[in-house]
Motif scaffolding. Structure first.
Motif, PDB file in Angstrom:
ATOM      1  N   SER A   1      -2.129 -63.328 -12.620  1.00  0.00           N
ATOM      2  CA  SER A   1      -0.805 -62.919 -12.133  1.00  0.00           C
ATOM      3  C   SER A   1       0.024 -62.238 -13.211  1.00  0.00           C
ATOM      4  CB  SER A   1      -0.049 -64.140 -11.587  1.00  0.00           C
ATOM      5  OG  SER A   1       0.238 -65.056 -12.633  1.00  0.00           O
TER       6      SER A   1
ATOM      7  N   ALA B   1      -1.375 -59.239  -4.769  1.00  0.00           N
ATOM      8  CA  ALA B   1      -0.823 -60.308  -3.942  1.00  0.00           C
ATOM      9  C   ALA B   1      -1.767 -61.502  -3.919  1.00  0.00           C
ATOM     10  CB  ALA B   1      -0.583 -59.783  -2.528  1.00  0.00           C
ATOM     11  N   ASP B   2      -3.075 -61.239  -4.020  1.00  0.00           N
ATOM     12  CA  ASP B   2      -4.055 -62.328  -4.005  1.00  0.00           C
ATOM     13  C   ASP B   2      -3.804 -63.312  -5.146  1.00  0.00           C
ATOM     14  OD1 ASP B   2      -5.231 -60.918  -1.948  1.00  0.00           O
ATOM     15  OD2 ASP B   2      -6.633 -59.883  -3.262  1.00  0.00           O
TER      16      ASP B   2
ATOM     17  N   HIS C   1      -0.891 -65.402  -4.240  1.00  0.00           N
ATOM     18  CA  HIS C   1      -1.214 -66.197  -3.056  1.00  0.00           C
ATOM     19  C   HIS C   1      -2.001 -67.443  -3.458  1.00  0.00           C
ATOM     20  CE1 HIS C   1      -3.310 -66.254   1.161  1.00  0.00           C
ATOM     21  NE2 HIS C   1      -2.548 -67.308   0.965  1.00  0.00           N
TER      22      HIS C   1
ATOM     23  N   ALA D   1       3.917 -63.170  -3.570  1.00  0.00           N
ATOM     24  CA  ALA D   1       2.740 -62.657  -2.858  1.00  0.00           C
ATOM     25  C   ALA D   1       3.167 -61.922  -1.596  1.00  0.00           C
ATOM     26  CB  ALA D   1       1.798 -63.804  -2.504  1.00  0.00           C
TER      27      ALA D   1
END
Length: 764
Positions: A312, A319-320, A323, A345
């Motif tokens: 991240s 977005a994964d 998430h 996300a």
């Protein structure tokens, strides 16, 4: 919808020389002032080096009078300039701008191979495979021995769905370079795409060599993975690791194979492979992401945090990453951090975000965010998230294998850095990526100004050679690049004027005059161009000093003619009368003058005086432009259809291209019941001039009367768009909509018709 003011302006041929003598100083200024000695200093280094060196050489040759050599050098400078502009666009991810820049580079100079190659690659990136095929086919035909270009051609053919042709192209390339391992590898991919596994195996073995090249083995493993041959992928990747336990990306690809091939059953093996990859490159965002995903699927949330935090924090986090980070945090009971990660996300994956996600991903994020919010004691927000999850209509019971396959799609698309396929990141483009936005903007301004100067001087050289159309086209490109470059707008106006595109010349001449308000030659040229552009008011205002002021003295006949014509077309026929009197005193034998005088009388409703003037014009010269046409319009306005038809046909025998006469003849023919011939005239006129509002209106009206409501509506819609304040166009369009069953649309047109008619009555 009949108007006397719409005829294009053309000076009578015998009178042009006088007016041209008045505007020649403008052209002479352009030719003498813009071509100058060298002012460009070549750069020693940097992105502009090749551009500035070519420009400096061009201006040096210009100063020496070597015009052909100067033109060649300018074109080379433009070629380098457009390639630089394309590279800037590539560095900024603007494929559309890159496409246009490389297209221009490919046409501006003869030696355009590199630009065409880049153009083909941009087409591929944009998904325009047929266009890429056309570009690369041309390049291969030019240089059949170029193996690298044949590989690109094959790639374009494959993208266009021509797999067999792509393989055939590679076979031909391999005959020219049988020892090229990269070519053998690419050909193996082609055979794999065709389903010929045995041939692919043999080619991959040959490409890897003996002893095998570890890097190629890794690529072979990845290729088998991408085509779903998981056992073969494992074999190639494990062989690479036997030869080199630290082979880059081998563990990573092996881990993704386990995820793709085994689903939940392969999670543990995938995690182990991904960990070993991270021992080699701890901060690899993609490897950390997939390891974190695998660990979350195994509900090993604590172990997943570290890899997902790294994923991240990458340069372009997906977005994964957020998430799965949110899921891990939620699984550990860290509700507030989980909420933050899931909201991030959602922000990334939303339809307006940087990487819009599919509905099932959005639904899953909303659902998990709702759970976190409910646990945090925020039931109203949780309810909204659950509702959003429901509206996304995702199946939340998908198994791990399906979910992980979706998350691996981008990796399967072939975007990994280890791929051997070519990209647009040329050394020039790569050197531009680190520049700041301001630095790239300054560079673009500098190259645009250099290119605009080249276009200016090329346009002037073309003007000298009386290639006026080519000059105008060159100068127009320069104007797009740097419209404020001194002398450019004036040069463009002169070129358009000289190319007999005088209506188009009005805009650049008006810009040029703002910096030279006292230039009389420029003012006169702008006046005549404005008249041709359908702006008689501006033309009359600009010519007034030459004709109407007490200090004007004797009227120069051509300027007087243009001024009188501008007054007539502007609806000021009464003001034109004294000008005609002065002109006729010394030019009684000038037929065109009598035509304009006849038009002025007709505009004022004095048809007998108009017919007398027009008859005098025809006595002086039987084919004088506009005389028969104006007589035809007078007969039409008086309802004398047979005489109108005869006069209009006489005009068209001498001047068959006269659009106004053709339109009026179609009007007369329709009134006389000859609708078929009228339709033929109008269709030809609309095809030639799609913006002819009167022709569009009449064509639609006739078609509507013959029951062709659908085709009629198309032409009437165009007429309304072109003349939105014309009541009858709205009325006829409403009739067409009514016949097509479009009741609401018809009502809107009739309402508009009534409003316009009421406004007309109020004005009266």
């Amino acid at each position: 919808m009949n108007r006397f003011s719409r005829r294009s302006f053309h000076l009578p041929r015998r009178r042009r020389s006088a007016v041209e003598a008045l505007v020649v100083p403008a052209a002479a200024w352009v030719l003498a002032g813009a071509l100058g000695a060298s002012t460009v200093k070549p750069a020693e280094d940097g992105p502009l080096r090749s551009v500035l060196r070519a420009m400096a050489l061009a201006e040096s040759r210009l100063g020496e009078g070597e015009m052909e050599m100067a033109e060649s050098a300018y074109r080379q400078g433009l070629y380098e300039g457009w390639r630089l502009v394309g590279s800037l666009a590539v560095a900024e991810g603007d494929d559309d701008a890159a496409l246009e820049a490389f297209r221009r580079a490919s046409t501006v100079a003869a030696g355009n191979r590199d630009a065409l190659r880049s153009l083909g690659l941009v087409h591929l990136r944009l998904g325009s495979a047929p266009a890429a095929v056309a570009v690369f086919r041309d390049l291969v035909l030019r240089s059949p021995e170029d193996v690298a270009m044949r590989r690109l051609f094959s790639r374009a053919l494959a993208a266009d769905g021509q797999a067999a042709a792509a393989v055939q192209e590679l076979e031909e390339a391999r005959q020219r370079a049988p020892e090229d391992p990269e070519l053998a590898f690419t050909l193996g991919m082609g055979h794999l795409r065709l389903g010929d596994r045995a041939q692919a195996d043999a080619l991959f073995t040959e490409a890897a060599g003996s002893p095998p090249d570890v890097g190629i083995l890794v690529l072979v493993g990845r290729t088998y993975r991408d085509f779903g041959h998981h056992d073969a992928a494992r074999g190639a990747l494990r062989r690479a690791l036997e030869l080199d336990p630290e082979a880059r990306r081998a563990h990573y690809y092996l881990g993704t194979v386990e995820l793709l091939a085994e689903g939940r059953a392969g999670l543990a093996a995938a995690a182990e492979s991904l960990r070993r990859e991270l021992e080699l490159v701890p901060d690899d965002p993609q490897a950390n992401l997939f390891l974190g995903m695998a660990l979350v699927e195994e509900r090993r949330f604590g172990e997943a945090l570290g890899p997902l935090e790294i994923a991240s924090r990458g340069p372009d986090p997906s977005a994964d990453a957020f998430h799965f980070l949110g899921q891990a945090r939620f699984g550990l009971g860290d509700l507030e951090p989980a909420r933050g990660a899931l909201e991030r996300a959602l922000e990334l994956a939303s339809p307006t975000g940087p990487s819009p996600g599919p509905p099932d991903q959005l639904s899953s994020i909303h659902y998990q965010l709702g759970q976190a919010l409910r646990r945090l004691g925020r039931p109203e927000e949780a309810a909204r998230s659950f509702e959003a999850a429901k509206s996304a209509s995702a199946d939340l019971a998908r198994d791990s294998r399906d979910r992980l396959s979706r998350y691996l799609e981008s990796d399967l698309a072939g975007g990994d850095a280890a791929d051997v396929t070519p990209t647009l990141q040329t050394p020039v483009a790569s050197s531009l990526v680190p520049l700041s936005d301001d630095e790239r903007k300054a560079l673009r301004t500098e190259v645009s100004t250099s290119m605009a100067r080249a276009y200016l001087n090329l346009g002037i050289l073309a003007t000298r050679e009386q290639r006026f159309g080519a000059a105008a086209d060159l100068l127009a490109v320069g104007s797009d690049l740097a419209p404020e470059l001194p002398g450019l707008q004036k040069a463009l106006g002169v070129a358009l004027w000289s190319a007999d595109r005088r209506g188009e010349a009005a805009a650049p001449l008006a810009k040029a005059r703002r910096s030279a308000p006292d230039d009389d030659a420029l003012r006169r040229m702008l006046a005549l161009a404005s008249l041709d552009a359908g702006d008689p008011g501006t033309a009359a205002e600009l010519l007034e000093a030459d004709v109407a002021s007490p200090a004007a003295g004797a009227i120069e006949p051509s300027l007087g003619y243009a001024y009188a014509l501008a007054l007539v077309r502007g609806g000021r026929a009464a003001e034109a009368a004294p000008v005609f009197e002065r002109l006729l005193t010394e030019n009684a034998e000038w037929p065109e003058l009598h035509v304009v005088l006849g038009q002025a009388h007709a505009q004022q409703g004095d048809f007998e005086a108009a017919k007398a003037s027009l008859g005098r014009a025809l006595d002086l010269r039987g084919d004088v432009a506009g005389a028969h046409a104006t007589l035809g319009e007078i007969h039409l306005r008086r309802g004398e259809l047979e005489s109108a038809e005869a006069a209009l046909r006489a005009e068209l025998r001498s001047h068959p291209a006269d659009r106004r006469a053709r339109h009026h003849l179609a009007t007369v023919l329709d009134l006389r019941g000859s609708s078929d011939e009228a339709l033929d005239l109008l269709r030809a006129l609309v095809e030639e001039d799609p913006g002819h509002a009167d022709a569009r209106y009449l064509l639609g009206k006739i078609l509507l009367g013959s029951g062709e409501a659908r085709e009629a509506s198309l032409h009437l819609e165009a007429a309304v768009a072109l003349t939105p304040d014309e009541p009858q166009a709205h009325y006829q369009l409403g009739q067409a909509y009514q016949k097509l069953g479009r009741v609401d649309d018809a009502r809107a047109r009739f309402d508009r018709f009534r409003a316009l008619k009421a406004a007309e009555r109020g004005a009266s």
